[in-house]
Design an enzyme around this catalytic site. Structure first.
Site, PDB file in Angstrom:
ATOM      1  N   THR A 175     -29.826 -40.320  25.221  1.00  0.00           N
ATOM      2  CA  THR A 175     -29.402 -38.895  25.346  1.00  0.00           C
ATOM      3  C   THR A 175     -30.252 -38.001  22.995  1.00  0.00           C
ATOM      4  OG1 THR A 175     -27.349 -40.149  24.201  1.00  0.00           O
ATOM      5  CG2 THR A 175     -27.189 -39.911  26.243  1.00  0.00           C
ATOM      6  N   LYS A 176     -30.252 -39.821  22.911  1.00  0.00           N
ATOM      7  CA  LYS A 176     -30.419 -39.518  21.972  1.00  0.00           C
ATOM      8  C   LYS A 176     -31.427 -38.155  21.466  1.00  0.00           C
ATOM      9  CE  LYS A 176     -27.434 -42.088  20.111  1.00  0.00           C
ATOM     10  NZ  LYS A 176     -26.969 -42.281  21.292  1.00  0.00           N
TER      11      LYS A 176
END
Length: 367
Positions: A175-176
């Site tokens: 998700t980064k």
């Protein structure tokens, strides 16, 4: 269902992974080394070391600084549990302190009050992409291990996050903003810390069959396959940042009209990484609790998340450290924070759908 934070993966990543697989490098190799070099330039740091996860980066940073049994590490309670877990893994004791009301980052005044003769380090968190207030923390005189999992693009007071703290730790989780699926990074300007982390991450020094071990290390290196994905993501970082900026602006305009729905503060003196769009739901003004809003949005097919529940209230930490004092700002925020969908994989129409659903839910609760 509109996904909360899907990764923005394209054919470039697919082709690059295939090329890496054909090269024969599955483990750490030339792509991991290239990632380290490019990110050292980007982060304006002397050293960047690629690791298996952001958690591994935090853990090895503490070990490299000599944190161990009998020590205390001051940290924020509004964070993912890994921030505190690594302190426990190192044998030290996490000392949770309260956060600031506006951005929910660690309160430097509360950190100063928590210092004892056992304090070994301070571990601030750059929540949602807003850098922690580093200067007053540095002034306390202890090593700073910065959890910058949300803050790869951030600047603090004109200085690049990654070049300021004694050690800065980043995540390459799915998700980064630089998403490799898994992985982490350490940046540091210390030759000693960098060498310690190199020795710790691979369990050996040397190449091939001629090796030695200066310390009993861990298996925490990053594979070339994941490094390849991260390199592609790095190439797209400016484009993805512009998409996030547009999404933030759309949310800012929308929530400005919604009573009881307030975004976290962003300091104009800094560059925010725009990693998460977090709002606080004031149940009285918004007509419903955070949990009621989250359920209602799910019924509208809008996925959301919570960043974060206070770590000191989770079962392990509540039972392991029963004398933890109340942290009222963090505890109230833990009941109010809600993260809205945000990703370069989302179209403008996707964000418009999320906003329309939020407006419908708000009208239902306040009408």
């Amino acid at each position: 269902m509109l996904g909360f934070q899907p990764p923005a993966i394209g054919e470039e990543e697919v082709a690059a992974v295939a090329e890496t697989l054909r090269s024969g490098w599955l483990t750490t190799g030339p792509r991991a080394a290239e990632l380290e070099q490019r990110l050292a330039e980007y982060l304006e740091a002397e050293h960047v070391l690629a690791l298996a996860s952001g958690t591994a980066a935090l853990h090895l940073a503490l070990v490299a600084l000599g944190v161990g049994p009998g020590d205390e590490v001051i940290t924020s309670t509004i964070t993912w549990p890994a921030t505190a877990n690594v302190i426990v893994h190192s044998g030290a004791t996490p000392i949770f302190v309260d956060v600031r009301e506006d951005d929910l980052n660690i309160d430097p005044d509360r950190a100063a009050e928590a210092v004892t003769d056992r304090t070994k380090a301070i571990l601030p968190v750059d929540l949602a992409g807003q850098p922690a207030d580093l200067d007053p923390l540095i002034a306390l005189g202890f090593p700073i291990v910065e959890d910058a999992a949300h803050a790869a693009e951030s600047f603090y007071r004109g200085r690049k996050v990654g070049s300021i703290a004694d050690v800065t730790c980043f995540s390459l989780y799915a998700t980064k903003n630089i998403a490799a699926g898994e992985g982490g990074l350490i940046s540091t300007n210390s030759d000693e810390v960098a060498q310690a982390v190199r020795d710790l991450r691979l369990m050996r020094r040397g190449d091939g069959s001629r090796y030695d071990i200066p310390v009993p290390g861990y298996k925490a290196n990053l594979s070339d396959v994941l490094a390849t994905i991260a390199l592609c993501q790095l190439d797209k970082l400016d484009r993805h940042t512009e998409i996030r900026r547009r999404q933030f602006a759309a949310y800012d305009e929308a929530v400005g009209d919604l009573d009881g729905v307030t975004p976290l503060a962003r300091d104009d003196r800094d560059v925010h990484a725009l990693h998460l769009y977090v709002v606080r739901i004031d149940a009285e003004a918004a007509g419903g609790t955070r949990d009621e809003y989250q359920r209602a949005l799910a019924e509208e097919n809008i996925a959301t998340s919570i960043h974060f529940l206070p770590v000191h209230k989770l079962t392990f930490y509540r039972e392991r450290f029963p004398d933890q004092p109340a942290l009222p700002v963090a505890e109230r925020a833990g009941d109010e924070v809600l993260s809205l969908p945000l990703s370069p994989a989302h179209s403008d129409d996707d964000i418009a759908d999320a906003i329309a659903a939020l407006r419908r839910v708000h009208e239902r609760f306040t009408g």
